[in-house]
Design a protein around this motif. Structure first.
Motif, PDB file in Angstrom:
ATOM      1  N   PHE A   1      49.749  32.536  25.295  1.00  0.00           N
ATOM      2  CA  PHE A   1      50.076  33.947  25.550  1.00  0.00           C
ATOM      3  C   PHE A   1      51.400  34.294  24.867  1.00  0.00           C
ATOM      4  N   ASP A   2      51.459  35.514  24.389  1.00  0.00           N
ATOM      5  CA  ASP A   2      52.710  35.942  23.739  1.00  0.00           C
ATOM      6  C   ASP A   2      53.852  35.971  24.724  1.00  0.00           C
ATOM      7  N   ASN A   3      53.503  36.404  25.923  1.00  0.00           N
ATOM      8  CA  ASN A   3      54.569  36.641  26.881  1.00  0.00           C
ATOM      9  C   ASN A   3      54.471  35.686  28.072  1.00  0.00           C
ATOM     10  N   ILE A   4      55.053  34.485  27.906  1.00  0.00           N
ATOM     11  CA  ILE A   4      55.192  33.583  29.057  1.00  0.00           C
ATOM     12  C   ILE A   4      56.679  33.318  29.206  1.00  0.00           C
ATOM     13  N   PRO A   5      57.331  34.043  30.103  1.00  0.00           N
ATOM     14  CA  PRO A   5      58.799  33.988  30.132  1.00  0.00           C
ATOM     15  C   PRO A   5      59.356  32.579  30.311  1.00  0.00           C
ATOM     16  N   GLU A   6      58.686  31.744  31.221  1.00  0.00           N
ATOM     17  CA  GLU A   6      59.238  30.428  31.501  1.00  0.00           C
ATOM     18  C   GLU A   6      59.450  29.596  30.246  1.00  0.00           C
ATOM     19  N   LEU A   7      58.636  29.823  29.239  1.00  0.00           N
ATOM     20  CA  LEU A   7      58.702  28.972  28.056  1.00  0.00           C
ATOM     21  C   LEU A   7      60.047  29.067  27.335  1.00  0.00           C
ATOM     22  N   HIS A   8      60.728  30.170  27.596  1.00  0.00           N
ATOM     23  CA  HIS A   8      61.894  30.412  26.747  1.00  0.00           C
ATOM     24  C   HIS A   8      63.225  30.082  27.408  1.00  0.00           C
TER      25      HIS A   8
ATOM     26  N   TRP B   1      47.430  34.226  36.178  1.00  0.00           N
ATOM     27  CA  TRP B   1      47.906  33.559  37.405  1.00  0.00           C
ATOM     28  C   TRP B   1      47.210  34.141  38.634  1.00  0.00           C
ATOM     29  N   GLY B   2      47.111  35.462  38.629  1.00  0.00           N
ATOM     30  CA  GLY B   2      46.448  36.106  39.763  1.00  0.00           C
ATOM     31  C   GLY B   2      44.998  35.656  39.876  1.00  0.00           C
ATOM     32  N   VAL B   3      44.322  35.676  38.728  1.00  0.00           N
ATOM     33  CA  VAL B   3      42.914  35.268  38.744  1.00  0.00           C
ATOM     34  C   VAL B   3      42.788  33.830  39.262  1.00  0.00           C
ATOM     35  N   MET B   4      43.627  32.952  38.749  1.00  0.00           N
ATOM     36  CA  MET B   4      43.550  31.555  39.170  1.00  0.00           C
ATOM     37  C   MET B   4      43.840  31.412  40.668  1.00  0.00           C
ATOM     38  N   PHE B   5      44.783  32.226  41.157  1.00  0.00           N
ATOM     39  CA  PHE B   5      45.079  32.190  42.575  1.00  0.00           C
ATOM     40  C   PHE B   5      43.860  32.624  43.402  1.00  0.00           C
ATOM     41  N   LEU B   6      43.182  33.656  42.901  1.00  0.00           N
ATOM     42  CA  LEU B   6      41.977  34.112  43.614  1.00  0.00           C
ATOM     43  C   LEU B   6      40.913  33.015  43.649  1.00  0.00           C
ATOM     44  N   ILE B   7      40.725  32.358  42.496  1.00  0.00           N
ATOM     45  CA  ILE B   7      39.754  31.264  42.476  1.00  0.00           C
ATOM     46  C   ILE B   7      40.138  30.191  43.492  1.00  0.00           C
ATOM     47  N   PHE B   8      41.410  29.865  43.525  1.00  0.00           N
ATOM     48  CA  PHE B   8      41.930  28.882  44.464  1.00  0.00           C
ATOM     49  C   PHE B   8      41.599  29.274  45.911  1.00  0.00           C
ATOM     50  N   ILE B   9      41.884  30.531  46.247  1.00  0.00           N
ATOM     51  CA  ILE B   9      41.610  31.021  47.601  1.00  0.00           C
ATOM     52  C   ILE B   9      40.114  30.961  47.908  1.00  0.00           C
ATOM     53  N   ALA B  10      39.298  31.361  46.929  1.00  0.00           N
ATOM     54  CA  ALA B  10      37.852  31.359  47.144  1.00  0.00           C
ATOM     55  C   ALA B  10      37.353  29.939  47.431  1.00  0.00           C
ATOM     56  N   MET B  11      37.889  29.019  46.664  1.00  0.00           N
ATOM     57  CA  MET B  11      37.506  27.629  46.879  1.00  0.00           C
ATOM     58  C   MET B  11      37.863  27.178  48.294  1.00  0.00           C
ATOM     59  N   LEU B  12      39.093  27.453  48.684  1.00  0.00           N
ATOM     60  CA  LEU B  12      39.528  27.062  50.027  1.00  0.00           C
ATOM     61  C   LEU B  12      38.608  27.644  51.085  1.00  0.00           C
ATOM     62  N   TYR B  13      38.248  28.910  50.882  1.00  0.00           N
ATOM     63  CA  TYR B  13      37.363  29.555  51.842  1.00  0.00           C
ATOM     64  C   TYR B  13      36.014  28.836  51.907  1.00  0.00           C
ATOM     65  N   TYR B  14      35.535  28.484  50.698  1.00  0.00           N
ATOM     66  CA  TYR B  14      34.257  27.776  50.616  1.00  0.00           C
ATOM     67  C   TYR B  14      34.312  26.441  51.387  1.00  0.00           C
ATOM     68  N   PHE B  15      35.401  25.702  51.181  1.00  0.00           N
ATOM     69  CA  PHE B  15      35.515  24.410  51.879  1.00  0.00           C
ATOM     70  C   PHE B  15      35.657  24.603  53.385  1.00  0.00           C
ATOM     71  N   LYS B  16      36.391  25.641  53.732  1.00  0.00           N
ATOM     72  CA  LYS B  16      36.541  25.945  55.163  1.00  0.00           C
ATOM     73  C   LYS B  16      35.171  26.166  55.792  1.00  0.00           C
TER      74      LYS B  16
ATOM     75  N   SER C   1      49.102  39.743  30.452  1.00  0.00           N
ATOM     76  CA  SER C   1      47.899  38.924  30.651  1.00  0.00           C
ATOM     77  C   SER C   1      48.239  37.571  31.288  1.00  0.00           C
ATOM     78  N   TYR C   2      49.383  36.997  30.961  1.00  0.00           N
ATOM     79  CA  TYR C   2      49.767  35.730  31.582  1.00  0.00           C
ATOM     80  C   TYR C   2      49.821  35.857  33.097  1.00  0.00           C
ATOM     81  N   PHE C   3      50.436  36.964  33.564  1.00  0.00           N
ATOM     82  CA  PHE C   3      50.586  37.132  35.022  1.00  0.00           C
ATOM     83  C   PHE C   3      49.255  37.454  35.674  1.00  0.00           C
ATOM     84  N   ILE C   4      48.456  38.252  34.947  1.00  0.00           N
ATOM     85  CA  ILE C   4      47.126  38.550  35.467  1.00  0.00           C
ATOM     86  C   ILE C   4      46.335  37.252  35.620  1.00  0.00           C
TER      87      ILE C   4
END
Lengths: 355, 355, 355, 355, 355
Positions: free
Chosen positions: E319-326, A335-350, A330-333
């Protein structure tokens, strides 16, 4: 906040009209008198020691230019005024240096008061009053202090080239006034350059906060110049229409020429004026544009990171039961979600053309 | 910040009035003289090699147009001036290219100085001075360099069609001035197009930050054109009222026509001027509107997420005793609460018409 | 960014003055000629097939109105011009539809050129030029195309009521010009309504971003109308002062009446102009007010929650030794503190009148 | 967005000039006619039942004032017009209430049309047209409805004090016009008060958002008043220069007095105008100042707490190895650091003069 | 919001023209009359107890100045008016202190009404009306209350120096008017100083929010002064062109001098006006600049710390699994990363010239 100022009017108020009061600040000026007596075949240039030496030229046939410097010498000016029959109000105008440019016609002479303009060493405009009295065969000039714009006239008188020695005192007056007006061109050109410099600064974008001060200073300068030059239009046209014998018809063409110059200068000054107003306008839009840009940066950063920070905050909560926290990826997922939001925002500003 | 500039006035100052000084920058121009000698039944077009070749036409009965290009050739201009009896001040005006448009009537001739306007290859306005001397049976024209707006007059002279060869030198002067004024229309139209282009840009919303520079440039251009055109109103009306024999009564109607054109051009220029001021105003509101929009985005995002982030922060605190943390569904209930806040905010912005 | 435009001037430039060139765009217009020949006891209304049919009326005793539509028919216009002795420049003015309103007096006739104004189906202002030639017993009118503002005059001619059939051609000219001016009132009233509509929108607060475009469009429209109407003041006053026999003294009172109308219209237009400038000003303050409101919302939300979020952040820290975390009620006490801060903030904004 | 409006012009357009059309809205007004017939030794005040009763006074030696109310009674107005020989255009002007103030001199009478101004119960300006016809021994006045500003004149007529009964009809006209102008002063004073009220509001700082609407309304009102008053300058000066026998030379001094009043009113109105423009300017700076203040609060709060929140966030991270977390006093040290940052920020804002 | 005001017009409205009504507020003023009877060889200064004592001077050969203070004493003013044959309207103008400066020429006398201007103790401008009646051998002056600007004239009369006792009553009028105009210079200079003070404040940057109020007050003051001074141009030029015997040709030169002063004052006032408008402009840019600066501070702080806070938030998630933390050094590495971001931001702002 108000500074201490000495009023130049208060001391004058209440004096009988026609009382001579020098209103300038150059109180310790030396008296300096020079005379040029000439006709087509001779010229006699002299520095006069006493004001009385200038009396003899009143009724000679040769043309004479008597140049008197040092308006603080009230007595001498009164003496020559009396000898040359000048009206008390004329003498008052000669020594009142805050006089507006003017012309007064009397039976025996014509009185003209102008302003000489030049830039001093610090590029500040200096205004000095010069008064002319045109008589039958003489021209008297009165200045506050030595140093003027008439050197070219002196040269021509000495050299005897051109028309100057063959034409009468009215041509001499013209030549002197023309020398004054010629210097207006230099002033007008310098002001034009200043306007263009301000424009260049605005166009370059390297605007300092004190630009509006510079604009205001320039505007004040312009108003001063305007006030010195504009009255000449009326003065010259009064000369042109004058039926005085002192101005010969054949020399009128020369005054027409000066008139054209004055009109041209007035045009230029009005254009500078309009340019300066426009510069102020443009400066305002420049500030607004900058503010707009600052706002955009703030908005972009805040709009991107505030929601992301919110999400991070959610998963930093300490509820016992937050299922997402325990999935392996879930942590990595996230990150992915946040990255998508970031991209969407950039697109919006563009799309909004903010980037 | 100030650039180095060479003053075109400083070198002129101090010269005797009537001294010829070419004030332009085209110092290496070749002298080019052409003559059209014609009456209703013949025309003789020539390129003259020497200025002396132009002397003969002074007193012929046929009408002659002598077109002199190359104001840097002071000597030649002085020679022809002397031959044609031109006043020294007229010659001075001919070679002083920063002369304001003017008219001077003399006994034997009328002197008119105008500005030709055209756009050069880079769409910049070019101003070139052209001087006219209308005599009994001749018109002299003086230009800085070859290339002018008179080709259509040349054509008509050569073709011999229309009235041009049957009417005298005053009609020729009219035809030449009319050709100058015709080009003003093109300039005026181009400026109108530029104003409309700026307007279109503003209406489209694709505004670049340098728009205020463009507006300012256009305004300067307009002021230059205005200064060239406006004096013509007075010039033409002086011709109309002139009692000189050189202008025949029957040809006055043609000058009325030019006068109408000048009035119409003046109207247009004043309208452009007003439009440009309005554009600047509109540009300011455009910037303000944009800033407003940027602010709204920022405010919406911040107003929604800052409170939510606060809530998340609260439940991220590490107090030992926070009862909510330990209920089974409190995480999900919190999501619900935050969603409700989100909806309420959206509704608020909707009502404020920010969305 | 510049559009492709065809210049209507370029093609005209260089033609001999007096050469007829139709400068409008209605090149395929049919020629339509109608004539009203009348005296107090008869009227003869006809559609003429050939321009030559209009020749006969030149010297009849009855008054004749010949109305010619279709300025693209250069030849026919030239023919009638020749027959009625019109000056070539008059003919040129008739077909040059970008002509400024003007009057020219000739020995045998008076030429007047006006603009008809009306709103088309899309509420856009349409300007059409109409030229009048007032002769001894006739009035010629020239229009680009059929359809005009003269129907009421036709009615009165046909009905024979009122003065129109008993007074001469100068009264006919007046009646036609009065019909044109009557339509100016409708245009002026419509513009007044538009100004008021914009005002209502601004007062209601439902301002769209394109309001400044609407204001600018209205201003352009106003400038166009102004340019059509203002020259009439001079035209009518020229008629009033004319010593031509064509205008009878007893009919002058009618022209005074038109003059009053024009002055009144000019007043109205100047007031609209001032109102529009004020609207733009008010629009700017409206935008600023809105921006101010947006800012306040942002500031209130941020000012309240940023400090609270900071506090929550503090107790989310992971220091080993944070004594407050371990007291039993500290969580609830913190909520109380945060609530107090919230209240204090609200009170502060209330006092600042932001709420 | 446009409202439904009925055009008062459309119905008039196309009527024969001189056709009477009442252009106001008070269509059901009763006809009310009063007459004052007087000389120095008697006065006869009557309410006339029929318009025909007013016919007898045309050629009596005594002076008569006939006051006719109810412009919707077209027929009666036409009858009296015919009897008193009024020109059809004069009658048209009498019933056209959107007429600009004007004067027309005819052989037997002088026609003057003015606007009465007064505030109605709701403090709105009411404009009512009043027309005067000055004949040899009579003055006719025409008003839309009963109720006017002439009560003081009636009193003086009845009382027989002062000059009014001994001087002729031209003095009566003066007295009536003077009564109209006296009311202008009240209107001008009320407007001055409104301007000062707006000023007070701006100075007090209690500015509502609708202030710009109030300013705009006031400006419209001012324009209306201006349009009613300014034409009087010309009207009175036309009377002063008139060579009509109807205005006696000895009474001219009274008209000079009215002229002075009108000039003074014009001055005041121009000053109000300038003040209102300045108010709008000042309102803009007030808004900007407020916005500036709002911004400062936001900036101060955000600038202080955002960095502190960041620090708290850092020590809320869950890294395994954050040494600071485990020192005994680090929590308290951190509070100290944050307090120092807080103080430093306050000092910074103090120096920037934001606090 | 409107204050209670007493209208000074309402009470006047409706009175017969020529009825004396004192419109000022100094209702309890004592009547004070002084007389100066003089010729070149004697002077007799007296305080008169009764208005009747002033009657004798009407037809003496010596010149007499009678100065009457206390316009509330209507009866006395009426008495002297009757004795000196003053027109009722003149008397009305004398006691109506809101009279615009004016001149009226009658057969036996000339009436001039001016405004005296001076600053009171609180630096507010005070305007007091003074009326002059110039007769054959006398000048009457009427003032609201004792205390005026004429002390210098009294001194000169007593001293008998200068021309004042040898020239007639027209010179006395000139001397009195000149004294009034001399005080205008002091007022004009004070206003100039105020303008410069405001300028200095703006240049120094220590701007308070109430600056726009000060500017507005100054503008109002200027408008008041302008309204008092500008009408004098016409008044003096009417004296210059007068063909009344009361003004001797030889004294006209003195009035020319006053005229020049008035023109100069008008120039100055127009320049102040323009300066004040410019100051308001500059104030607006100053506010905008400040706002810009505030915005920059906010943007810099927010832009730096919001992303960093986000990062800290991420590693505060549970999150249980955040590798950087460790990893052992990840905390220190993160500090490094955040420092780099910080540096990059600073560099960005530097390049944007925000720092």
């Amino acid at each position: 906040m108000a500074k201490k100022r000495t009023s130049k009017y208060k001391k004058h108020v209440g004096k009988s009209p026609g009382t001579l009061t020098y209103t300038g600040y150059k109180d310790s000026q030396k008296l300096f008198i020079e005379s040029f007596d000439y006709s087509s075949d001779f010229i006699n240039e002299q520095e006069l020691q006493n004001i009385e030496d200038a009396f003899q030229y009143k009724s000679t046939d040769s043309v004479t230019w008597i140049n008197i410097n040092g308006l603080n010498h009230i007595n001498e000016i009164e003496k020559i005024g009396t000898h040359y029959n000048l009206h008390p109000l004329v003498l008052e105008d000669i020594v009142n240096i805050s006089q507006r440019p003017k012309i007064d016609e009397y039976e025996d002479y014509i009185f003209v008061s102008l302003k000489m303009l030049y830039y001093d060493a610090d590029e500040n405009i200096t205004i000095e009053q010069v008064s002319f009295v045109l008589g039958k065969n003489y021209v008297l000039t009165f200045q506050e202090s030595e140093g003027d714009v008439f050197d070219t006239v002196r040269e021509r008188l000495r050299g005897g080239k051109g028309r100057i020695r063959t034409l009468g005192s009215d041509y001499l007056l013209y030549a002197l006034m023309d020398a004054v007006v010629d210097h207006y061109y230099i002033v007008s050109e310098t002001m034009g350059n200043k306007v263009e410099d301000l424009e260049d600064i605005l166009f370059s974008g390297n605007v300092k906060d004190d630009l509006s001060q510079q604009v205001l200073s320039l505007k004040k300068e312009l108003l001063k110049v305007r006030r010195s030059i504009f009255p000449l239009r009326e003065i010259i046209s009064r000369i042109q229409k004058s039926d005085s014998d002192l101005i010969l018809k054949k020399n009128l063409q020369f005054y027409n020429d000066v008139y054209d110059h004055i009109i041209q200068l007035s045009d230029s000054i009005d254009i500078f004026r309009e340019m300066i107003w426009s510069l102020m306008d443009m400066y305002m839009t420049t500030i607004s544009n900058k503010m707009n840009e600052v706002m955009k940066v703030l908005t972009i950063i805040a709009t991107i990171f505030i929601p992301l920070t919110f999400i991070a905050g959610v998963y930093g909560m300490n509820f016992d039961n937050i299922p997402e926290l325990h999935y392996k990826n879930s942590y990595f997922i996230l990150w992915g979600v946040m990255f998508l939001i970031f991209i969407a925002m950039l697109y919006y500003f563009k799309r909004k053309k903010w980037l």
